[in-house]
Design a protein around this motif. Sequence first.
Motif, PDB file in Angstrom:
ATOM      1  N   UNK A   8      31.985  43.256  30.762  1.00 34.01           N
ATOM      2  CA  UNK A   8      33.014  44.150  30.219  1.00 34.01           C
ATOM      3  C   UNK A   8      33.737  44.933  31.307  1.00 34.01           C
ATOM      4  N   UNK A   9      33.018  45.374  32.312  1.00 35.29           N
ATOM      5  CA  UNK A   9      33.658  46.146  33.389  1.00 35.29           C
ATOM      6  C   UNK A   9      34.751  45.326  34.065  1.00 35.29           C
ATOM      7  N   UNK A  10      34.492  44.043  34.282  1.00 42.35           N
ATOM      8  CA  UNK A  10      35.506  43.167  34.880  1.00 42.35           C
ATOM      9  C   UNK A  10      36.686  42.989  33.931  1.00 42.35           C
ATOM     10  N   UNK A  11      36.395  42.719  32.659  1.00 41.62           N
ATOM     11  CA  UNK A  11      37.470  42.529  31.676  1.00 41.62           C
ATOM     12  C   UNK A  11      38.377  43.749  31.628  1.00 41.62           C
ATOM     13  N   UNK A  12      37.774  44.914  31.583  1.00 39.66           N
ATOM     14  CA  UNK A  12      38.558  46.148  31.506  1.00 39.66           C
ATOM     15  C   UNK A  12      39.379  46.361  32.774  1.00 39.66           C
ATOM     16  N   UNK A  13      38.783  46.106  33.922  1.00 35.94           N
ATOM     17  CA  UNK A  13      39.528  46.233  35.188  1.00 35.94           C
ATOM     18  C   UNK A  13      40.719  45.288  35.218  1.00 35.94           C
ATOM     19  N   UNK A  14      40.540  44.081  34.720  1.00 39.16           N
ATOM     20  CA  UNK A  14      41.642  43.112  34.709  1.00 39.16           C
ATOM     21  C   UNK A  14      42.712  43.512  33.708  1.00 39.16           C
ATOM     22  N   UNK A  15      42.297  44.003  32.544  1.00 39.15           N
ATOM     23  CA  UNK A  15      43.271  44.405  31.515  1.00 39.15           C
ATOM     24  C   UNK A  15      44.066  45.632  31.933  1.00 39.15           C
ATOM     25  N   UNK A  16      43.446  46.519  32.690  1.00 42.91           N
ATOM     26  CA  UNK A  16      44.134  47.746  33.104  1.00 42.91           C
ATOM     27  C   UNK A  16      44.877  47.579  34.425  1.00 42.91           C
ATOM     28  N   UNK A  17      44.678  46.439  35.082  1.00 38.23           N
ATOM     29  CA  UNK A  17      45.361  46.198  36.349  1.00 38.23           C
ATOM     30  C   UNK A  17      44.678  46.832  37.539  1.00 38.23           C
ATOM     31  N   UNK A  18      43.480  47.344  37.355  1.00 38.25           N
ATOM     32  CA  UNK A  18      42.742  47.947  38.472  1.00 38.25           C
ATOM     33  C   UNK A  18      42.404  46.886  39.508  1.00 38.25           C
ATOM     34  N   UNK A  19      42.044  45.717  39.019  1.00 38.20           N
ATOM     35  CA  UNK A  19      41.748  44.592  39.910  1.00 38.20           C
ATOM     36  C   UNK A  19      42.554  43.386  39.489  1.00 38.20           C
ATOM     37  N   UNK A  20      42.849  42.540  40.446  1.00 33.43           N
ATOM     38  CA  UNK A  20      43.610  41.321  40.176  1.00 33.43           C
ATOM     39  C   UNK A  20      42.730  40.330  39.416  1.00 33.43           C
TER      40      UNK A  20
END
Length: 105
Positions: free
Chosen positions: A59-71
């Motif tokens: 989930x942490x990765x999914x959220x980072x990707x959805x919010x644009x925090x990480x590519x």
Amino acid sequence: MPDPAEVDGDGLRRRLAFQASRRSMAEMEQVLSRFMAVEREKLDAKQCSRLLRVLEHPDADLLDWLTGIRQVPGDLDVEALFWLEGYREERMRSVQGKSEIALEG
């Protein structure tokens, strides 16, 4: 031979709904719950399979990707991931609205 529930749309929708409701982060569970409430019956077997592969990620990765925090990694199904984006934005508007009400009160 594959389990028929794994290849037909209804079985995959049930599996997807189960995966969506069992998330480790409350925010992702809320995003996925909203998405499933609106889109569940519209999803075909191929779309369900694509989303299930996306939901294999933490989930942490999914959220980072959805919010644009990480590519988003190049090997991820970006289109399937971003089907969820509007439901994340809806949650953010909902949270912001509540905090504005609390500040006004």
